[in-house]
Design a protein around this motif. Structure first.
Motif, mmCIF file in Angstrom:
data_model
loop_
_atom_site.group_PDB
_atom_site.id
_atom_site.type_symbol
_atom_site.label_atom_id
_atom_site.label_comp_id
_atom_site.label_asym_id
_atom_site.label_seq_id
_atom_site.Cartn_x
_atom_site.Cartn_y
_atom_site.Cartn_z
ATOM 1 N N LYS A 94 14.228 -15.398 -3.669
ATOM 2 C CA LYS A 94 14.584 -14.340 -2.914
ATOM 3 C C LYS A 94 13.659 -13.159 -2.691
ATOM 4 N N LEU A 95 13.288 -12.690 -1.446
ATOM 5 C CA LEU A 95 12.281 -11.870 -1.067
ATOM 6 C C LEU A 95 13.027 -10.566 -1.104
ATOM 7 N N ILE A 96 12.536 -9.843 -2.194
ATOM 8 C CA ILE A 96 13.028 -8.491 -2.254
ATOM 9 C C ILE A 96 12.381 -7.260 -1.333
ATOM 10 N N GLU A 97 10.841 -7.733 -1.317
ATOM 11 C CA GLU A 97 10.266 -6.497 -0.580
ATOM 12 C C GLU A 97 8.792 -6.782 -0.217
ATOM 13 N N VAL A 98 8.474 -6.694 0.973
ATOM 14 C CA VAL A 98 7.005 -6.888 1.304
ATOM 15 C C VAL A 98 6.546 -5.715 1.996
ATOM 16 N N LYS A 99 5.419 -5.263 1.324
ATOM 17 C CA LYS A 99 4.980 -4.001 2.171
ATOM 18 C C LYS A 99 3.498 -3.823 1.879
ATOM 19 N N ILE A 100 2.778 -3.084 2.630
ATOM 20 C CA ILE A 100 1.237 -2.812 2.471
ATOM 21 C C ILE A 100 1.418 -1.220 1.994
ATOM 22 N N ILE A 101 0.687 -1.167 0.837
ATOM 23 C CA ILE A 101 0.743 -0.024 0.389
ATOM 24 C C ILE A 101 -0.885 0.408 0.028
ATOM 25 N N LEU A 102 -1.013 1.614 -0.506
ATOM 26 C CA LEU A 102 -2.375 2.044 -1.104
ATOM 27 C C LEU A 102 -2.232 1.839 -2.608
ATOM 28 N N PRO A 103 -3.318 1.322 -3.397
ATOM 29 C CA PRO A 103 -2.902 1.193 -4.710
ATOM 30 C C PRO A 103 -2.977 2.298 -5.518
ATOM 31 N N THR A 104 -2.234 2.222 -6.381
ATOM 32 C CA THR A 104 -2.242 3.247 -7.400
ATOM 33 C C THR A 104 -3.321 3.032 -8.396
ATOM 34 N N ASN A 105 -3.491 4.067 -9.327
ATOM 35 C CA ASN A 105 -4.664 4.290 -9.912
ATOM 36 C C ASN A 105 -5.027 3.074 -10.652
ATOM 37 N N LYS A 106 -4.079 2.594 -11.433
ATOM 38 C CA LYS A 106 -4.070 1.526 -12.473
ATOM 39 C C LYS A 106 -4.359 0.307 -11.585
ATOM 40 N N LEU A 107 -3.804 0.046 -10.496
ATOM 41 C CA LEU A 107 -4.039 -1.063 -9.717
ATOM 42 C C LEU A 107 -5.696 -1.069 -9.177
ATOM 43 N N GLN A 108 -6.111 0.134 -8.825
ATOM 44 C CA GLN A 108 -7.398 0.114 -8.343
ATOM 45 C C GLN A 108 -8.425 -0.415 -9.477
#
Lengths: 235, 235
Positions: A94-108
């Motif tokens: 089940k697809l909950i969500e797809v979006k394009i985001i700017l990365p958080t610091n942790k993700l960067q």
DNA sequence: CAGTGGTCTAGACCACGTG
DNA sequence: ACGTGGTCTAGACCACTGA
């Protein structure tokens, strides 16, 4: 019935290693002496030894000889596919969500990104029958003109998602496996009411230049996932 | 500086696979045509192709040709050592108990034993500094005259324990990784007071005849163990 | 049948390590 | 100087697949 000569040479030396006659560090007979004992040309002996080298049994050192290796008993081969892990196979998503985001610091940090680079986030739930057995998050570095295919987003494993725009041969992958307790959000998604541990598998994908191109985290309900690995030796 | 010719051939074909010029299922040029294009003898071409076969990039089919493989993107290499896992290294151990037991039914099943066969049970605690980070149980099938060495029992990994009486090359190993909640006994050993998941690694050892010779279960405190694995491709 | 890969030979030259 | 493994050649015969 007749094994090729180079196979016979392989079997002979393996037998001697298995039996303990040849121990780690020991020298095996030189190529020329193996030529004589087996009555074959050097290329044939070398073909056998090359395979033993490749399988990790021996190492050849120019000018010195070939030697039995220390077995690498910490090495295992693990097969991992977030859609099919040991006890459970995912038969629905089940697809909950797809979006394009700017990365958080942790993700960067994790993806080694500059802050203005965009990331595609895909959140999914995996079902086995009617039971939600895993929660899955993928972060894909967004490239201009990147094809985003509905089918892969909904049903694909992580490597499948990116196989549409890069040769899978060029991809490096890393897994980190750990046990965690669910946070509130995941408890809700997976309908967890009592203390149920999660097996968490982080997948990191890198391109041929060693740049990160994706991060995937899959949270499996503890009783729905076991990972299996086996030793690589004894081919 | 000059690469050997067979290495140049390998690089050339790898490049074509990475770039997508050669896709899975495609045929690569025949050995004879590669001989001509590189101006070398067939044995040299074959040496290069043999390595590509061995690394999993291509498959050769007698009478037909050589073809690019589907990449095996589910395959990873995992290094596991119960004394040194990702974040934590065990620097001390405590022997809780060593005894020779008759196996329980479950253990008989798991080790494929007849009921009169005896088993050595070793229980240990692993410490990182002063903190108990893992609880460990080993079950070793007992053979008459089996040397039981104090040092290995106290400080050894599972393969090390048995390396004294069998060549490690002849051992097959299997790992099962899961997440569990601790039972009362383990909570006590590891001083767990609140909900703390365990990463549980089961090791199974088999001899060259595929008979089980040992079972080891290590329970790691969730925040003290992560396992790492990486893809095998891109050698 | 011609083309493919699989096995094998009997040489060759090289760089390296040890006495 | 000699033995080691690393690379390479120019042939050979075989079994297999496909037209």
């Amino acid at each position: 019935m007749e094994l090729p000569v180079y196979q016979q040479i392989i079997e002979d030396i393996k037998k001697r290693i298995f039996s303990g006659e040849l121990k780690p560090g020991d020298a095996i007979p030189s190529e020329n002496s193996l030529c004589e004992t087996f009555g074959v040309s050097r290329m044939t002996v070398r073909k056998g030894l090359a395979i033993l080298v490749n399988e990790g049994y021996i190492t050849s050192i120019p000018g010195k000889g070939s030697f039995v290796n220390e077995p690498d008993f910490e090495k295992y081969t693990l097969y991992f596919n977030e859609m099919s892990t040991g006890v459970t196979t995912i038969d629905n998503t089940k697809l909950i969500e797809v979006k394009i985001i700017l990365p958080t610091n942790k993700l960067q940090m994790s993806l080694n990104l500059s802050s203005n680079k965009k990331v595609i986030l895909v959140k999914r739930l995996f079902y086995s029958g009617s039971e939600a057995v895993a929660y899955d998050e993928k972060y894909l570095v967004y490239y201009k003109g990147m094809p985003v295919v509905e089918k892969e987003i909904k049903y694909g494993t992580f490597p499948e998602m990116i196989s549409k725009f890069t040769s899978l041969f060029a991809i490096k992958k890393e897994l980190t496996i750990s046990a965690q307790m669910p946070d509130q959000q995941i408890s809700k998604y997976l309908s967890l009411y009592n203390a149920m541990p999660l097996l968490v598998v982080e997948q990191r994908l890198f391109n041929a230049q060693d740049n990160p191109i994706g991060l995937g985290i899959t949270y499996f309900k503890g009783d729905n996932c076991k990972l299996f690995a086996s030793s690589s030796f004894t081919d």
